[in-house]
Write an enzyme that holds these catalytic residues in place. Structure first.
Site, PDB file in Angstrom:
ATOM      1  CG  ASP A   1      -2.260   0.707   0.912  1.00 49.72           C
ATOM      2  OD1 ASP A   1      -2.214   1.842   0.418  1.00 49.72           O
ATOM      3  OD2 ASP A   1      -3.334   0.129   1.181  1.00 49.72           O
TER       4      ASP A   1
ATOM      5  CG  HIS B   1      -4.548   2.060  -2.009  1.00 46.51           C
ATOM      6  ND1 HIS B   1      -4.419   2.832  -0.884  1.00 46.51           N
ATOM      7  CD2 HIS B   1      -5.856   2.100  -2.332  1.00 46.51           C
ATOM      8  CE1 HIS B   1      -5.602   3.319  -0.542  1.00 46.51           C
ATOM      9  NE2 HIS B   1      -6.492   2.904  -1.411  1.00 46.51           N
TER      10      HIS B   1
ATOM     11  CD  GLU C   1      -9.952   4.245  -0.521  1.00 50.27           C
ATOM     12  OE1 GLU C   1     -10.737   4.814   0.242  1.00 50.27           O
ATOM     13  OE2 GLU C   1      -8.765   4.003  -0.209  1.00 50.27           O
TER      14      GLU C   1
ATOM     15  CG  PHE D   1     -11.982  -4.644  14.420  1.00 54.58           C
ATOM     16  CD1 PHE D   1     -13.326  -4.326  14.271  1.00 54.58           C
ATOM     17  CD2 PHE D   1     -11.662  -5.944  14.813  1.00 54.58           C
ATOM     18  CE1 PHE D   1     -14.324  -5.271  14.489  1.00 54.58           C
ATOM     19  CE2 PHE D   1     -12.651  -6.889  15.037  1.00 54.58           C
ATOM     20  CZ  PHE D   1     -13.976  -6.561  14.870  1.00 54.58           C
TER      21      PHE D   1
ATOM     22  CD  GLU E   1      -4.810   4.330   7.151  1.00 51.92           C
ATOM     23  OE1 GLU E   1      -5.146   3.389   7.904  1.00 51.92           O
ATOM     24  OE2 GLU E   1      -5.309   4.511   6.022  1.00 51.92           O
TER      25      GLU E   1
END
Ligand SMILES: [Zn+2]
Length: 787
Positions: A215, A297, A360, A458, A498
């Site tokens: 990613d 990504h 995305e 989560f 992140e």
């Protein structure tokens, strides 16, 4: 393929009639008091107490297992840790019939054991496990391990015997895909953490590990053909901040290569390590599904090999979401790269399913790229089919990769964006943007793994996605027919990292929510029961403590962040029934610990102070705190020179929480009659609002005419805070979508200074502030300030 399918030669007759009656009676017996239920996760389909003395395991206990699973070995290890090294593991058939034995035996048709299922009979003399496949034997062992006490940390704490109550369990999974995902790109976790993750999955009978290996945050899989993917792409500039790897910010991602002299953050898995992890997982009945993101990504790959991107595109991202992180599907060398990387992936991962991401993808670069436009022409993708030529280009690429994988005997999985431009025929959809994508694919007769943000993300806070909400999830949407529902293979929870930089944080975000997901994916819907889950969970925390697993403890619920009083006040906290932790508090602003004062009833407060409450577990570890500022305060009876309205100040900058305004200079200031605005409003009276990256501060007096309790409601996207008389009444801070919070406060007649702070990072933006109180219907807060 659909849900549970039996291997050939095994009869799935439900159970014998006699056994069913016995089970029904047993359930009734257990159901009378959920606090007596064994704390098993996920809960077995059927469990019946037997009239026999418990099985007592001791040094003389023997485990017989020739199933080929790791079950007998794991169970023997646990027993040795509990009662001593004398516990023997045997594969000799003659040992299976002895006394004091735990025997794993193949199931006969009359046992009615299903694929991945098992039947467990625990009696005084012996424990018998019946299985049809190694997975079932392993699951039975995990159930027995959960019925035993946790392993003591010190061998001297061993006892001479441990007991397991006599009972019969018949168990099988509802879904064949019971997954957990982990993003190792945004933050990197070493092999030992991954193995810990796999242990947790196996203990709770989950069977898919979706490993998000590539990613924008870093490329984590070693490649022989493209070594720069890890030499360059696995190491980003460490931007400092409070976390390893820096505060997360897409526009600051830089991969300068090994000789830049900059401090770098990252890591990758060697092929040897990957093979080791795949084997470790397989031994625990877990399939590792690798994810190699394409075409989006993929920033690190494009920095390492810029030629793989579109023509005329800068290698580094521009601010915001539209990142230059797409491969160029117009170039033949990109296609060659993708196939070569897939070949290396297939060589490492035996999984039937290979995940290619495909989410995305911002297609703006493809519109401008001559190579992409040429591909659109030569492949005839500029057709009028309800999709743009660039969406069709993505679909073309996904179909091409899908057939490549198909020829190699594998199946493609992608996020639900692979539906755009038409779904590749053999592809499986992982539905994340809600459930619509999953429904569309299932109705089209294609397989689906459900993973909606609503229940399965989560990385979201426990406030946004509480355990009970996770437990309420049914992976099969109501509008699917039984035939269509067979295409729902199961579901999984996703852990994007992140904002999750450490392993302790990973565990805190998944425990206890993963237990809810594991149960929803394993236990039949009719046997799910929140009260039972909650009661078992309260008794499961000490086991997690013994295993050294970090977990989330609820934040105490408070009615308001501030109490204003003139002489004495009482602060009362509602502690839910069955709460497995003690509520402790401090009055000096410090965080509670295991030694802090225990809350055992309303607290009398006579002086201004900050009360900080936390639930604290048996290890003395405290959960998130809730603060109440108790402030001695009397309002001004009269303030001169006021005019109706708020004074407002606008600040430009990028924040992830409401900033300290006193340290900043405003970019504009003005007045506003109301602080409320809704997207896409571009101005707030005299103030022009930017699209993103700004903060607002409002100040004014709230005039109270009748004494009593006033309830303020503050809603915003992103975060906001309301102060009254300098005390924080509502904390609605942080990066989030629209979220409204309320707090009540007792007020006397007079003028109270109010202050509202809000910030906007990206995406939608809005703010609302309402109040209701004595003689005041709910409406926007009217304020007075100096003009
Ligand atoms: Zn291109």
């Amino acid at each position: 393929m659909g849900r549970q399918t039996a291997p050939e030669g095994v009869t799935i007759n439900d159970m014998t009639l006699a056994a069913t009656c016995l089970v029904a009676a047993g359930l009734a017996l257990f159901a009378r008091d959920s606090s007596s239920l064994p704390a098993l996760f996920p809960y077995p389909q059927r469990m019946t107490p037997l009239e026999d003395s418990p099985f007592a395991a001791s040094q003389g206990t023997l485990v017989f297992d020739s199933s080929g699973s790791l079950g007998g070995q794991l169970l023997a290890e646990r027993l040795r840790a509990l009662v001593g090294e004398g516990v023997r593991l045997s594969g000799e058939r003659a040992d299976a019939d002895r006394d004091q034995v735990i025997a794993f035996l193949p199931a006969l048709p009359q046992h009615g054991v299903r694929y991945e299922g098992y039947r467990l009979t625990i009696g005084n003399r012996r424990i018998e496990v019946r299985y049809v496949d190694p997975a079932g034997a392993l699951h039975a062992a995990q159930t027995l391990i959960q019925l035993l006490p946790p392993a003591p940390s010190n061998p001297r704490q061993r006892t001479s015997r441990v007991e397991i109550p006599a009972m019969e369990i018949a168990d099988w999974p509802r879904f064949s895909w019971r997954g957990m995902h982990l993003d190792v790109s945004r933050h990197f976790f070493p092999v030992e953490d991954i193995k810990r993750y796999l242990d947790s999955l196996a203990l709770h009978k989950m069977n898919v590990f979706h490993w998000h290996l590539t990613d924008d945050g870093g490329w984590r899989m070693q490649s022989d053909r493209y070594p720069k993917l890890t030499e360059v792409g696995a190491w980003r500039v460490d931007t400092g901040g409070q976390w390893p790897g820096g505060n997360w910010n897409y526009s600051e991602l830089r991969f300068p290569g090994p000789n830049s002299g900059k401090k770098l953050y990252g890591g990758y898995y060697t092929k040897e390590q990957i093979r080791d992890i795949v084997k470790y997982a397989a031994d625990r009945n877990i399939t590792v599904v690798p994810e190699i993101e394409m075409p989006g990504h993929s920033l690190p790959a494009l920095v390492a090999y810029p030629k793989l991107g579109c023509e005329g595109v800068e290698p580094y991202p521009e601010p915001g979401f539209n990142r230059t992180n797409n491969f160029c599907p117009g170039k033949d060398e990109t296609l060659e790269f993708l196939e070569a990387i897939l070949d290396e992936t297939l060589d490492l991962f035996p999984s039937k399913f290979i995940h290619i991401g495909a989410d995305e993808v911002w297609k703006g670069f493809w519109q401008k790229c001559p190579k992409c436009q040429e591909r659109i022409r030569t492949e005839g993708l500029a057709v009028n089919n309800g999709h743009s030529p660039e969406e069709n280009l993505q679909s073309w690429l996904v179909r091409r990769v899908e057939s490549y994988l198909w020829r190699k005997g594998r199946r493609l999985v992608g996020w639900d964006e692979i539906l755009e431009g038409g779904l590749a025929p053999g592809a499986t959809v992982m539905s994340w943007r809600g459930i619509a994508g999953g429904i569309a694919a299932a109705k089209a007769g294609q397989d689906v793994v459900m993973s909606p943000t609503s229940h399965c993300y989560f990385d979201y806070s426990y406030e946004t996605t509480p355990v009970r909400h996770v437990y309420s999830w049914d992976p099969v949407p109501a509008d699917l027919s039984p035939e269509e529902a067979k295409h729902v293979l199961g579901g999984q929870a996703n852990v994007w990292t992140e904002w999750i930089p450490t392993w302790e944080r990973v565990e805190t975000m998944i425990f206890p929510r993963m237990l809810a997901t594991a149960e929803v994916l394993w236990t039949e819907k009719s046997a799910l029961d929140w009260n039972s889950f909650e009661s078992r969970l309260a008794r499961y925390f000490p086991r997690l403590d013994a295993m050294g697993i970090a977990y989330h403890m609820p934040k105490p619920t408070i009615a308001a962040g501030a109490v204003l009083f003139d002489d004495v006040t009482r602060v009362e906290i509602d502690v839910p029934e069955g709460m497995p932790f003690l509520l402790r508090f401090t009055s000096d602003g410090s965080l509670p610990t295991g030694d802090s004062r225990l809350y055992d009833g309303p607290i009398e407060v006579r002086e201004s102070s900050v009360l900080t409450f936390s639930y604290v577990n048996s290890q003395g570890k405290a959960g998130d705190p809730a603060r109440i500022e108790c402030k001695k305060y009397l309002p001004e009876k009269e303030v001169r020179g006021l005019a109706e309205g708020w004074s407002a100040r606008l600040f430009a900058g990028r924040w992830s929480s409401v900033p300290a305004f006193e340290e900043l200079s405003p970019s504009a200031s003005g007045r506003a009659l109301s602080v409320s605005f809704a997207d896409p409003a571009s101005s707030l009276e005299s103030l022009t609002l930017p699209r993103e990256n700004f903060a607002l501060e409002f100040a004014g007096f709230f005039r109270v005419e009748s004494p009593g309790v006033y309830t303020f409601s503050l809603g915003s996207d992103d975060g906001s805070v309301l102060w009254i008389a300098g005390a924080k009444l509502i904390d609605n801070d942080g990066l989030h979508g629209y979220l409204e919070k309320s707090a009540s406060v007792a007020l006397k007649p007079g003028y109270y200074p109010l202050r509202v702070g809000m910030f906007q990072a990206g995406g939608a933006r809005s703010l609302s502030l309402n109040v209701e109180g004595p003689g005041l219907a709910k409406g926007q807060v009217k304020a007075w300030s100096r003009p």
